[in-house]
Motif scaffolding. Structure first.
Motif, PDB file in Angstrom:
ATOM      1  N   LEU A 190       0.265  -1.720  -0.343  1.00  0.00           N
ATOM      2  CA  LEU A 190      -0.019   0.198   0.201  1.00  0.00           C
ATOM      3  C   LEU A 190       1.237   1.319  -0.370  1.00  0.00           C
ATOM      4  N   ALA A 191       2.270   1.076  -0.219  1.00  0.00           N
ATOM      5  CA  ALA A 191       3.228   2.672   0.011  1.00  0.00           C
ATOM      6  C   ALA A 191       2.595   3.186  -1.983  1.00  0.00           C
ATOM      7  N   LEU A 192       2.474   4.477  -1.505  1.00  0.00           N
ATOM      8  CA  LEU A 192       1.598   5.212  -2.405  1.00  0.00           C
ATOM      9  C   LEU A 192       2.787   6.382  -2.647  1.00  0.00           C
ATOM     10  N   ALA A 193       2.937   6.050  -4.063  1.00  0.00           N
ATOM     11  CA  ALA A 193       3.936   7.452  -4.759  1.00  0.00           C
ATOM     12  C   ALA A 193       3.916   8.297  -4.870  1.00  0.00           C
ATOM     13  N   GLY A 194       4.815   9.258  -4.269  1.00  0.00           N
ATOM     14  CA  GLY A 194       4.508  10.593  -3.747  1.00  0.00           C
ATOM     15  C   GLY A 194       4.110  10.946  -2.604  1.00  0.00           C
ATOM     16  N   GLY A 195       3.421  10.037  -1.855  1.00  0.00           N
ATOM     17  CA  GLY A 195       2.663  10.307  -0.703  1.00  0.00           C
ATOM     18  C   GLY A 195       3.329   9.969   0.771  1.00  0.00           C
ATOM     19  N   SER A 196       2.917   9.957   1.636  1.00  0.00           N
ATOM     20  CA  SER A 196       3.365   9.377   2.908  1.00  0.00           C
ATOM     21  C   SER A 196       2.558   8.407   3.705  1.00  0.00           C
ATOM     22  N   PRO A 197       3.837   7.319   4.212  1.00  0.00           N
ATOM     23  CA  PRO A 197       3.606   6.066   4.550  1.00  0.00           C
ATOM     24  C   PRO A 197       2.291   6.539   5.459  1.00  0.00           C
ATOM     25  N   VAL A 198       2.334   7.682   6.752  1.00  0.00           N
ATOM     26  CA  VAL A 198       1.020   7.686   7.476  1.00  0.00           C
ATOM     27  C   VAL A 198       0.164   7.322   6.783  1.00  0.00           C
ATOM     28  N   THR A 199      -0.173   7.474   5.454  1.00  0.00           N
ATOM     29  CA  THR A 199      -1.758   7.805   4.846  1.00  0.00           C
ATOM     30  C   THR A 199      -2.134   6.472   4.471  1.00  0.00           C
ATOM     31  N   SER A 200      -1.345   5.536   4.361  1.00  0.00           N
ATOM     32  CA  SER A 200      -2.086   4.271   3.627  1.00  0.00           C
ATOM     33  C   SER A 200      -1.590   3.415   5.811  1.00  0.00           C
ATOM     34  N   LEU A 201      -0.622   3.727   6.254  1.00  0.00           N
ATOM     35  CA  LEU A 201      -0.450   3.347   8.229  1.00  0.00           C
ATOM     36  C   LEU A 201      -2.719   3.486   8.839  1.00  0.00           C
ATOM     37  N   GLU A 202      -3.148   4.823   8.109  1.00  0.00           N
ATOM     38  CA  GLU A 202      -3.859   5.502   9.530  1.00  0.00           C
ATOM     39  C   GLU A 202      -5.047   4.868   8.292  1.00  0.00           C
ATOM     40  N   THR A 251      10.280   4.102   5.773  1.00  0.00           N
ATOM     41  CA  THR A 251      10.380   5.047   6.840  1.00  0.00           C
ATOM     42  C   THR A 251      11.389   6.156   6.223  1.00  0.00           C
ATOM     43  N   ASN A 252      12.079   5.624   4.858  1.00  0.00           N
ATOM     44  CA  ASN A 252      13.163   6.803   4.166  1.00  0.00           C
ATOM     45  C   ASN A 252      12.202   7.829   4.087  1.00  0.00           C
ATOM     46  N   VAL A 253      11.295   8.056   3.316  1.00  0.00           N
ATOM     47  CA  VAL A 253      10.782   9.395   3.144  1.00  0.00           C
ATOM     48  C   VAL A 253      10.375   9.812   3.788  1.00  0.00           C
ATOM     49  N   LEU A 254       9.800  10.999   5.190  1.00  0.00           N
ATOM     50  CA  LEU A 254       9.019  11.600   6.323  1.00  0.00           C
ATOM     51  C   LEU A 254       8.227  12.773   5.580  1.00  0.00           C
ATOM     52  N   THR A 255       9.067  13.556   4.481  1.00  0.00           N
ATOM     53  CA  THR A 255       8.844  14.806   4.115  1.00  0.00           C
ATOM     54  C   THR A 255       6.933  15.175   3.690  1.00  0.00           C
ATOM     55  N   ARG A 256       6.732  14.504   3.798  1.00  0.00           N
ATOM     56  CA  ARG A 256       4.902  14.606   3.137  1.00  0.00           C
ATOM     57  C   ARG A 256       4.085  14.452   4.173  1.00  0.00           C
ATOM     58  N   LEU A 257       3.196  14.941   4.234  1.00  0.00           N
ATOM     59  CA  LEU A 257       2.206  14.956   4.815  1.00  0.00           C
ATOM     60  C   LEU A 257       1.041  13.978   5.131  1.00  0.00           C
ATOM     61  N   PRO A 258       0.186  13.793   5.447  1.00  0.00           N
ATOM     62  CA  PRO A 258      -0.989  12.266   5.453  1.00  0.00           C
ATOM     63  C   PRO A 258      -1.481  12.740   4.147  1.00  0.00           C
ATOM     64  N   ASP A 259      -2.447  12.657   3.662  1.00  0.00           N
ATOM     65  CA  ASP A 259      -3.235  12.670   2.491  1.00  0.00           C
ATOM     66  C   ASP A 259      -4.374  12.545   3.428  1.00  0.00           C
ATOM     67  N   ASP A 260      -5.455  13.794   3.597  1.00  0.00           N
ATOM     68  CA  ASP A 260      -6.598  13.431   5.095  1.00  0.00           C
ATOM     69  C   ASP A 260      -8.419  13.269   4.112  1.00  0.00           C
ATOM     70  N   ALA A 261      -7.707  13.612   2.821  1.00  0.00           N
ATOM     71  CA  ALA A 261      -8.295  13.372   1.915  1.00  0.00           C
ATOM     72  C   ALA A 261      -8.977  11.293   1.287  1.00  0.00           C
ATOM     73  N   LEU A 262      -7.612  10.597   1.144  1.00  0.00           N
ATOM     74  CA  LEU A 262      -7.667   9.699   1.082  1.00  0.00           C
ATOM     75  C   LEU A 262      -8.213   8.736   2.404  1.00  0.00           C
ATOM     76  N   ILE A 263      -7.829   9.594   3.216  1.00  0.00           N
ATOM     77  CA  ILE A 263      -7.506   8.593   5.141  1.00  0.00           C
ATOM     78  C   ILE A 263      -9.282   8.719   4.823  1.00  0.00           C
ATOM     79  N   GLU A 264      -9.513  10.039   4.492  1.00  0.00           N
ATOM     80  CA  GLU A 264     -11.548   9.756   4.820  1.00  0.00           C
ATOM     81  C   GLU A 264     -12.473   8.774   4.190  1.00  0.00           C
TER      82      GLU A 264
END
Length: 289
Positions: free
Chosen positions: A76-88, A104-117
């Motif tokens: 569920l890794a997301l190109a251009g995304g944060s691991p938090v999105t799929s984890l949530e 945990t390599n790339v942690l500079t992108r914030l979660p995608d709240d729209a996808l999470i919801e």
């Protein structure tokens, strides 16, 4: 409704033809990144819960599901995304996988709240209207990416491993990536992501799942960049327990990166083998189905 359904069917057919015509030339999602994320997450929430799930950024996106010999694993890794999105999204489902691997390599992108919801267990505000379209998308995706049988998959992996390492000269792309990563300060976003990862790990482990952190190898020049060094310091300070990490040790001399960051196909398969070996060594491999 009939006209709407007909229009949706024509749109899906057009997308399918475009994918069949041009999809093989794509190495990584570009303008369709969000569409690919929607399909990936839609499949996850509608299909039986797998044993192992991998979440992360485009770094982990390269570790294709067909490279794994373990059954019941989803990426569920997301190109251009944060691991938090799929984890949530995983944490909000009624059923959890046995193991969640968090890149945990790339942690500079914030979660995608729209996808999470959109893909949360209780987010059904548009489910009734979109269910036929989502079902059609999922059916097309399943048809278009029918997994090979185990013998075919094993033969394909063996052929790929039998090839020599790539001789592609990535210097131009590597230099550009190094400059960008030296210019970027990951502190704020990394701390936000790490704090949320920590809370989500506590939540899913209370429910019986197990979370392990991992770092994919970068080219040496990227490893020394400002962004990578600072991100590692933040995440390792937050997770100092070695038992929380899944250390992988692929043969670095065999690995190649298109840009110093993203593994090529053969290298991704080698890293997948290292991940599977590390899981087996930790006794973290679920029983085979």
């Amino acid at each position: 409704m009939i006209r709407c359904a007909g229009g949706a069917a024509m749109l899906l057919l057009a997308c399918g033809l475009a994918t069949a015509r041009f999809g093989s030339a794509l190495q990584q999602p570009a303008v369709t990144t969000r569409d690919g994320s929607l399909v990936t997450l839609n499949r996850y929430v509608r299909e039986p819960t797998p044993d192992i799930v991998l979440v992360g950024s485009s770094v982990a996106w390269r570790l294709k599901e067909e490279y794994f010999s373990l059954p019941r694993i989803r990426n569920l890794a997301l190109a251009g995304g944060s691991p938090v999105t799929s984890l949530e999204i995983i944490a909000r489902q009624k059923r959890l996988p046995k193991i969640v691997l968090i890149e945990t390599n790339v942690l500079t992108r914030l979660p995608d709240d729209a996808l999470i919801e959109k893909f949360s267990g209780g987010a059904d505000n548009d489910a009734r209207f979109l269910r036929p379209v989502r079902t059609a998308v999922a059916a097309y995706e399943t048809w278009n990416h029918t997994p090979p049988n185990p013998a075919e998959a094993r033969a394909a992996r063996d052929r790929l491993l039998g090839e020599p390492p790539s001789t592609f000269d990535n210097k131009v792309y590597l230099d550009r990536a190094v400059q960008q990563m030296n210019d970027e300060d990951p502190t704020v976003a990394a701390r936000v992501n790490v704090a949320r990862i920590k809370a989500l790990i506590d939540e899913i482990e209370r429910r019986g799942s197990r979370a392990l952190l991992l770092e994919n190898p970068f080219a040496a020049e990227i490893e020394e960049s400002r962004m990578v060094r600072m991100s590692k310091a933040i995440v390792h300070t937050a997770f100092p327990d070695g038992g929380r990490w899944l250390p992988i040790h692929p043969p670095i001399g065999e690995l190649r990166w298109a840009d110093g960051v993203h593994l090529d196909e053969r290298s991704a398969l080698i890293v997948v083998r290292a991940i599977e070996g590390a899981l087996a060594a930790r006794g973290a491999t679920p029983p085979r189905s």
